[in-house]
Scaffold this motif. Structure first.
Motif, PDB file in Angstrom:
ATOM      1  N   LEU A 148     -32.437 -51.990 -14.784  1.00  0.00           N
ATOM      2  CA  LEU A 148     -33.323 -53.035 -15.298  1.00  0.00           C
ATOM      3  C   LEU A 148     -32.797 -53.689 -16.564  1.00  0.00           C
ATOM      4  CD1 LEU A 148     -36.803 -51.369 -14.717  1.00  0.00           C
ATOM      5  CD2 LEU A 148     -35.602 -53.005 -13.258  1.00  0.00           C
ATOM      6  N   LEU A 177     -40.675 -45.120 -13.281  1.00  0.00           N
ATOM      7  CA  LEU A 177     -39.646 -45.019 -12.254  1.00  0.00           C
ATOM      8  C   LEU A 177     -39.994 -43.850 -11.346  1.00  0.00           C
ATOM      9  CD1 LEU A 177     -36.442 -45.433 -14.474  1.00  0.00           C
ATOM     10  CD2 LEU A 177     -37.763 -47.222 -13.316  1.00  0.00           C
ATOM     11  N   MET A 192     -30.310 -49.442  -9.340  1.00  0.00           N
ATOM     12  CA  MET A 192     -30.951 -50.544 -10.010  1.00  0.00           C
ATOM     13  C   MET A 192     -30.924 -50.269 -11.509  1.00  0.00           C
ATOM     14  SD  MET A 192     -34.817 -52.020  -9.690  1.00  0.00           S
ATOM     15  CE  MET A 192     -34.442 -52.879  -8.197  1.00  0.00           C
ATOM     16  N   ALA A 240     -29.152 -54.991  -9.371  1.00  0.00           N
ATOM     17  CA  ALA A 240     -29.587 -54.189  -8.229  1.00  0.00           C
ATOM     18  C   ALA A 240     -28.586 -54.408  -7.104  1.00  0.00           C
ATOM     19  CB  ALA A 240     -30.994 -54.576  -7.782  1.00  0.00           C
ATOM     20  N   ASN A 299     -31.513 -42.629  -4.631  1.00  0.00           N
ATOM     21  CA  ASN A 299     -31.736 -43.750  -5.552  1.00  0.00           C
ATOM     22  C   ASN A 299     -31.209 -43.452  -6.946  1.00  0.00           C
ATOM     23  OD1 ASN A 299     -33.747 -45.587  -3.964  1.00  0.00           O
ATOM     24  ND2 ASN A 299     -34.450 -43.504  -3.659  1.00  0.00           N
ATOM     25  N   ILE A 355     -39.030 -56.851 -14.298  1.00  0.00           N
ATOM     26  CA  ILE A 355     -39.598 -55.746 -13.521  1.00  0.00           C
ATOM     27  C   ILE A 355     -39.752 -54.561 -14.450  1.00  0.00           C
ATOM     28  CG2 ILE A 355     -39.203 -54.118 -11.642  1.00  0.00           C
ATOM     29  CD1 ILE A 355     -37.767 -56.339 -10.164  1.00  0.00           C
ATOM     30  N   ASN A 407     -41.713 -51.530 -13.352  1.00  0.00           N
ATOM     31  CA  ASN A 407     -41.919 -50.309 -12.585  1.00  0.00           C
ATOM     32  C   ASN A 407     -41.176 -50.399 -11.260  1.00  0.00           C
ATOM     33  OD1 ASN A 407     -43.741 -49.671 -14.664  1.00  0.00           O
ATOM     34  ND2 ASN A 407     -45.395 -50.674 -13.576  1.00  0.00           N
ATOM     35  N   VAL A 408     -40.532 -49.289 -10.855  1.00  0.00           N
ATOM     36  CA  VAL A 408     -39.727 -49.283  -9.640  1.00  0.00           C
ATOM     37  C   VAL A 408     -40.010 -48.015  -8.851  1.00  0.00           C
ATOM     38  CG1 VAL A 408     -37.376 -49.302  -8.710  1.00  0.00           C
ATOM     39  CG2 VAL A 408     -37.891 -50.583 -10.787  1.00  0.00           C
ATOM     40  N   LEU A 451     -31.977 -45.174 -10.462  1.00  0.00           N
ATOM     41  CA  LEU A 451     -32.852 -46.136 -11.123  1.00  0.00           C
ATOM     42  C   LEU A 451     -32.709 -45.982 -12.629  1.00  0.00           C
ATOM     43  CD1 LEU A 451     -36.098 -45.569  -8.995  1.00  0.00           C
ATOM     44  CD2 LEU A 451     -34.259 -47.224  -8.593  1.00  0.00           C
ATOM     45  N   ASN A 464     -41.236 -47.873 -18.871  1.00  0.00           N
ATOM     46  CA  ASN A 464     -41.040 -48.033 -17.436  1.00  0.00           C
ATOM     47  C   ASN A 464     -41.698 -46.890 -16.681  1.00  0.00           C
ATOM     48  OD1 ASN A 464     -37.913 -48.928 -18.528  1.00  0.00           O
ATOM     49  ND2 ASN A 464     -39.116 -50.394 -17.394  1.00  0.00           N
TER      50      ASN A 464
END
Length: 161
Positions: free
Chosen positions: A3, A38, A1, A8, A27, A17, A19-20, A29, A36
């Motif tokens: 941002l 993460l 992903m 994604a 993953n 978005i 926060n992930v 990110l 952020n």
């Protein structure tokens, strides 16, 4: 992903978005220029904060935590990011071998010519917090600016950008 570019895998895109939290697998990110949060999932993770004061928390597996940016996520070069991600997630190589390959000193790996050598990293002016796990982690920090906490494991690797 990623941002920054609203990307994604297996979605029509993402936006707005901040926060992930990663899933059960491995993953990748990538934050944007805002602060952020993460958090990696259960597998091996690569978290790249980019701009803004980021909080990066590794998941249960081995993690790469980059508080700043790379030359690959600014473009973004998804081919490069996926190659680095593929090398990090190899099951036939030790942690040290994967680090060596990603530094460009190991004689090659799934990352090919894409490395995480200092020349491929770009520091920002924000204070990032990188939180490790009980597994082996690799931290990329800006000297005297970013901080590393939690989960310090003998064998962790730290690169100062």
């Amino acid at each position: 992903m990623d941002l920054a570019v609203n990307y994604a895998d297996r979605t029509g895109g993402v936006s707005h978005i901040q926060n992930v939290i990663g899933g059960n697998g491995n993953n990748l990110l990538v934050g944007d220029d805002n602060p952020n949060v993460l958090t990696g999932g259960l597998g091996r993770n690569i978290l790249i904060g980019r701009g803004g004061a980021d909080l990066l928390t590794g998941g249960a597996g081995d993690n790469i935590l980059i508080g700043d940016s790379t030359i690959y996520d600014l473009d973004p070069n998804l081919t490069a990011l996926k190659a680095i991600f593929a090398e990090w997630n190899r099951t036939d190589a030790t942690y040290q071998k994967r680090v060596s390959d990603l530094l460009g000193t190991g004689g090659g790996g799934l990352n090919g010519a894409f490395t995480l050598a200092k020349s491929s990293l770009i520091s920002d002016v924000s204070q990032d917090v990188l939180v490790g796990s009980s597994a082996l982690d690799w931290f990329f920090i800006t000297n005297k600016q970013d901080s590393v906490s939690g989960g310090a494991t003998p064998g962790d690797h730290t690169t100062i950008v």
